[in-house]
Design a protein around this motif. Structure first.
Motif, PDB file in Angstrom:
ATOM      1  N   GLY A   1       0.656  -1.398  -0.247  1.00  0.00           N
ATOM      2  CA  GLY A   1      -0.068   0.076   0.016  1.00  0.00           C
ATOM      3  C   GLY A   1       0.809   1.240   0.146  1.00  0.00           C
ATOM      4  O   GLY A   1       2.069   1.354  -0.401  1.00  0.00           O
ATOM      5  N   SER A   2       0.342   2.275   0.567  1.00  0.00           N
ATOM      6  CA  SER A   2       1.083   3.561   0.558  1.00  0.00           C
ATOM      7  C   SER A   2       0.637   4.379   1.790  1.00  0.00           C
ATOM      8  O   SER A   2      -0.484   3.702   2.570  1.00  0.00           O
ATOM      9  N   ASP A   3       1.154   5.377   1.987  1.00  0.00           N
ATOM     10  CA  ASP A   3       0.739   6.275   3.136  1.00  0.00           C
ATOM     11  C   ASP A   3      -0.244   7.629   2.897  1.00  0.00           C
ATOM     12  O   ASP A   3      -0.082   8.253   3.428  1.00  0.00           O
ATOM     13  N   TYR A   4      -0.694   7.354   1.581  1.00  0.00           N
ATOM     14  CA  TYR A   4      -1.537   8.458   1.286  1.00  0.00           C
ATOM     15  C   TYR A   4      -2.812   8.601   2.166  1.00  0.00           C
ATOM     16  O   TYR A   4      -3.353   7.379   2.409  1.00  0.00           O
ATOM     17  N   PRO A   5      -3.314   9.844   2.380  1.00  0.00           N
ATOM     18  CA  PRO A   5      -4.568   9.941   3.293  1.00  0.00           C
ATOM     19  C   PRO A   5      -5.798   9.250   2.294  1.00  0.00           C
ATOM     20  O   PRO A   5      -5.732   9.235   1.043  1.00  0.00           O
ATOM     21  N   ALA A   6      -6.771   8.761   2.923  1.00  0.00           N
ATOM     22  CA  ALA A   6      -8.158   8.239   2.685  1.00  0.00           C
ATOM     23  C   ALA A   6      -8.595   9.417   1.675  1.00  0.00           C
ATOM     24  O   ALA A   6      -8.639  10.549   2.209  1.00  0.00           O
ATOM     25  N   PRO A   7      -9.235   9.109   0.623  1.00  0.00           N
ATOM     26  CA  PRO A   7      -9.609   8.062  -0.041  1.00  0.00           C
ATOM     27  C   PRO A   7      -8.256   7.505  -1.097  1.00  0.00           C
ATOM     28  O   PRO A   7      -8.533   6.659  -1.752  1.00  0.00           O
TER      29      PRO A   7
ATOM     30  N   ASP B   1       6.446  16.043   7.365  1.00  0.00           N
ATOM     31  CA  ASP B   1       6.125  14.422   7.408  1.00  0.00           C
ATOM     32  C   ASP B   1       4.681  14.081   7.166  1.00  0.00           C
ATOM     33  O   ASP B   1       4.337  13.108   7.592  1.00  0.00           O
ATOM     34  N   HIS B   2       3.856  15.221   6.595  1.00  0.00           N
ATOM     35  CA  HIS B   2       2.528  14.717   6.482  1.00  0.00           C
ATOM     36  C   HIS B   2       2.145  15.457   5.342  1.00  0.00           C
ATOM     37  O   HIS B   2       2.473  16.514   4.504  1.00  0.00           O
ATOM     38  N   TYR B   3       1.117  14.898   4.308  1.00  0.00           N
ATOM     39  CA  TYR B   3       0.533  15.474   3.235  1.00  0.00           C
ATOM     40  C   TYR B   3      -0.508  16.525   3.489  1.00  0.00           C
ATOM     41  O   TYR B   3      -1.025  16.678   4.634  1.00  0.00           O
ATOM     42  N   SER B   4      -0.585  17.515   2.731  1.00  0.00           N
ATOM     43  CA  SER B   4      -1.486  18.621   2.901  1.00  0.00           C
ATOM     44  C   SER B   4      -2.378  18.718   1.578  1.00  0.00           C
ATOM     45  O   SER B   4      -2.160  18.166   0.506  1.00  0.00           O
ATOM     46  N   HIS B   5      -3.193  19.380   1.682  1.00  0.00           N
ATOM     47  CA  HIS B   5      -4.167  19.912   0.511  1.00  0.00           C
ATOM     48  C   HIS B   5      -3.453  20.797  -0.331  1.00  0.00           C
ATOM     49  O   HIS B   5      -2.311  21.549   0.100  1.00  0.00           O
ATOM     50  N   LYS B   6      -3.702  21.422  -1.267  1.00  0.00           N
ATOM     51  CA  LYS B   6      -2.943  21.972  -2.055  1.00  0.00           C
ATOM     52  C   LYS B   6      -3.000  23.589  -1.739  1.00  0.00           C
ATOM     53  O   LYS B   6      -2.061  24.510  -2.000  1.00  0.00           O
ATOM     54  N   ASP B   7      -3.988  24.033  -0.815  1.00  0.00           N
ATOM     55  CA  ASP B   7      -4.117  25.172  -0.253  1.00  0.00           C
ATOM     56  C   ASP B   7      -3.115  25.213   1.014  1.00  0.00           C
ATOM     57  O   ASP B   7      -3.183  26.043   1.780  1.00  0.00           O
ATOM     58  N   GLY B   8      -2.550  24.216   1.364  1.00  0.00           N
ATOM     59  CA  GLY B   8      -1.655  24.059   2.413  1.00  0.00           C
ATOM     60  C   GLY B   8      -2.163  23.554   3.842  1.00  0.00           C
ATOM     61  O   GLY B   8      -1.236  23.338   4.681  1.00  0.00           O
ATOM     62  N   THR B   9      -3.563  23.346   3.991  1.00  0.00           N
ATOM     63  CA  THR B   9      -4.052  22.651   5.023  1.00  0.00           C
ATOM     64  C   THR B   9      -3.738  21.449   5.167  1.00  0.00           C
ATOM     65  O   THR B   9      -3.952  20.294   4.205  1.00  0.00           O
ATOM     66  N   PRO B  10      -3.214  20.796   6.286  1.00  0.00           N
ATOM     67  CA  PRO B  10      -2.751  19.342   6.455  1.00  0.00           C
ATOM     68  C   PRO B  10      -4.066  18.492   6.704  1.00  0.00           C
ATOM     69  O   PRO B  10      -4.968  18.695   6.825  1.00  0.00           O
ATOM     70  N   TYR B  11      -3.725  17.132   5.996  1.00  0.00           N
ATOM     71  CA  TYR B  11      -4.457  16.192   6.082  1.00  0.00           C
ATOM     72  C   TYR B  11      -4.499  15.503   7.571  1.00  0.00           C
ATOM     73  O   TYR B  11      -3.367  15.716   8.140  1.00  0.00           O
ATOM     74  N   ARG B  12      -5.552  15.327   8.427  1.00  0.00           N
ATOM     75  CA  ARG B  12      -5.563  14.767   9.539  1.00  0.00           C
ATOM     76  C   ARG B  12      -6.208  13.518   9.717  1.00  0.00           C
ATOM     77  O   ARG B  12      -7.195  13.151   9.007  1.00  0.00           O
TER      78      ARG B  12
END
Length: 151
Positions: free
Chosen positions: A14-20, A140-151
């Motif tokens: 798998g991967s560490d991408y946030p859902a979905p 160490d985390h993905y964000s939305h393109k506007d910079g808001t982190p995925y939680r």
């Protein structure tokens, strides 16, 4: 010893991408052969991609280059230019800072096996072409393109 015993290299599924976003990649199995051999400037991954699975979300890198080489099976390479079939013995190169998102999909009936080789760069930004996902350097985390982190 410089020999890397692939049977002893841990498999990561798998991967560490946030859902979905991780769902299409959930069946991908990757072994970090370069890391197991002590390499630090570039990575070499042995990847098994079952039928229907994606290699990743479509993406491109600001500072890292990638090269894939198909060992077995066939894959559909998807880029801005469209689709190309890659079979055993075929390779594809992705230079740094070229905004041409790419990934591969296994649309065949058999598991495909390939090497994924790429540079490692602390200053790299990973851009995702089709989805609201972004990865900045040193974070160490993905964000939305506007910079808001995925939680």
């Amino acid at each position: 010893m410089p020999k890397v015993d692939t049977a002893k290299v841990p498999e990561r599924q798998g991967s560490d991408y946030p859902a979905p976003y991780g769902e299409p990649v959930s069946e991908r199995i990757r072994q970090a052969l370069g890391r197991a051999g002590g390499l630090t400037d570039f990575g070499v991954n042995l990847v098994h991609l079952p039928p229907g699975a994606w290699s990743s979300q479509r993406h491109w890198h600001s500072h890292e280059e990638e090269f894939v080489y198909v060992l077995a099976g066939e894959l559909t390479l998807v880029t801005e230019a469209g689709e190309q079939l890659l079979r055993a013995g075929d390779g594809a190169a992705f230079p740094k800072n070229v905004p041409d998102g790419h990934h591969m999909i296994n649309r065949s009936e058999e598991t495909a096996v390939y090497l994924d080789i790429g540079t490692r760069c602390d200053d790299d930004t990973c851009h995702y072409s089709d989805i609201d996902l972004h990865l900045e350097p040193g974070v160490d985390h993905y964000s939305h393109k506007d910079g808001t982190p995925y939680r």
